[in-house]
Design an enzyme around this catalytic site. Structure first.
Site, PDB file in Angstrom:
ATOM      1  N   GLU A  49      64.871 -19.471  10.572  1.00 20.25           N
ATOM      2  CA  GLU A  49      63.929 -20.486  11.059  1.00 20.25           C
ATOM      3  C   GLU A  49      63.872 -20.347  12.569  1.00 20.25           C
ATOM      4  O   GLU A  49      64.889 -20.440  13.248  1.00 20.25           O
ATOM      5  CB  GLU A  49      64.401 -21.898  10.701  1.00 20.25           C
ATOM      6  CG  GLU A  49      63.983 -22.352   9.327  1.00 20.25           C
ATOM      7  CD  GLU A  49      64.426 -23.781   9.037  1.00 20.25           C
ATOM      8  OE1 GLU A  49      64.788 -24.515   9.979  1.00 20.25           O
ATOM      9  OE2 GLU A  49      64.431 -24.155   7.868  1.00 20.25           O
ATOM     10  N   ASP A  60      63.545 -34.107  16.743  1.00 20.87           N
ATOM     11  CA  ASP A  60      64.747 -33.331  17.043  1.00 20.87           C
ATOM     12  C   ASP A  60      65.791 -34.169  17.767  1.00 20.87           C
ATOM     13  O   ASP A  60      65.458 -35.035  18.574  1.00 20.87           O
ATOM     14  CB  ASP A  60      64.389 -32.115  17.921  1.00 20.87           C
ATOM     15  CG  ASP A  60      63.486 -31.145  17.193  1.00 20.87           C
ATOM     16  OD1 ASP A  60      63.721 -30.936  15.992  1.00 20.87           O
ATOM     17  OD2 ASP A  60      62.545 -30.612  17.805  1.00 20.87           O
TER      18      ASP A  60
END
EC number: 4.2.1.20
Length: 263
Positions: A49, A60
């Site tokens: 990823e 995040d």
């Protein structure tokens, strides 16, 4: 069939779980992140990823937010991220690459242009965290028409009414976010996650990968064991952020991968 589909088919035949590793493109600079990326397959990573740095990464946690900031300050752009993929693909035609990030940089580039460039560079799938299923026509459907997998996140708050909508146009695998909130937070417990993974697997034939909060080989083994594999991001990105040598980062990745593969 994409490289992602082929990878899961091979792992199933081998009776193994998938180990997915997340790194931020361009963190702390292009050269270092490409060196880490090139070493991931040999360290046991089945799917990479690759984070696309963005100025407002709302999903995040601090570790990955800071990594994105470092990458942007180092001059990382979407163009340079695609160049990274091309450089990796010149040496590795097998390992699947999923680009993960937010819609804004893709929208700014133009969906059609981005998809043409991504497929040409050798991207296999996309995870775009801020595009809900209601907006599938924006990117999900064009991406799949271009031959890319569009991977969706499911969370502990994705109830039985919402789940079919989430799964509707998902392909490649389902990314189960084992903790509600931001990435890299508290550790997930396999016993808590198992019923949720079973619920998702009952609703889809796609592999289910568990992520968020995995920091040790033991946790990787436990969580991969109740799903089709696991993903580790913040724990790897943290080492890069601490300025550890590439070899040390890859040794740690290898230990985490061995944990997942022992499940």
């Amino acid at each position: 069939m994409t490289r992602i589909d082929d990878t899961f088919r091979r792992l199933r035949a081998e009776g193994k779980k998938a180990f997915v590793a997340y790194i931020m493109a361009g963190d702390p600079d292009l050269e270092t992140s490409l060196a880490v990326m090139r070493g991931l397959p040999e360290a046991g990573v089945d799917i990479i990823e690759l984070g696309m740095p963005f100025t407002d990464p709302m999903a995040d946690g601090p570790t990955i937010q800071t990594a994105g900031q470092r990458a942007l300050e180092g001059g990382q752009t979407l163009t340079r991220t695609l160049e990274m993929v091309r450089a990796f693909r010149a040496e590795n035609a097998e390992t699947p690459i999923v680009m993960m990030g937010y819609y804004n940089p893709i929208y700014a580039r133009g969906v059609e242009t981005f998809l043409a460039e991504a497929t040409e560079a050798g991207i296999d799938g996309l995870i775009v965290v801020d595009l809900p299923p209601e907006e599938d026509a924006e990117l999900c459907l064009p991406a799949q028409a271009a031959g890319l997998n569009f991977i969706r996140l499911a969370t502990p708050t994705t109830d039985s009414r919402r789940l079919p909508k989430v799964l509707q146009n998902t392909s490649g695998f389902v990314y189960y976010v084992s903790i509600t909130g931001i990435t890299g937070a508290a550790a997930a417990q396999a016993a808590d996650v198992a019923p949720e993974v079973a619920r998702i697997k009952a609703a889809t034939d796609l592999p289910v990968i568990v992520g968020f909060g995995i920091t040790t080989p033991e946790a990787a083994q436990d969580l991969a064991g109740i799903a089709d594999g696991c993903v580790v991001g913040s724990a790897i990105v943290k080492l890069v952020g601490e300025g550890r040598p590439v070899a040390e980062v890859l040794d740690r990745v290898a230990a985490l991968a061995a944990g997942a593969h022992a499940a």
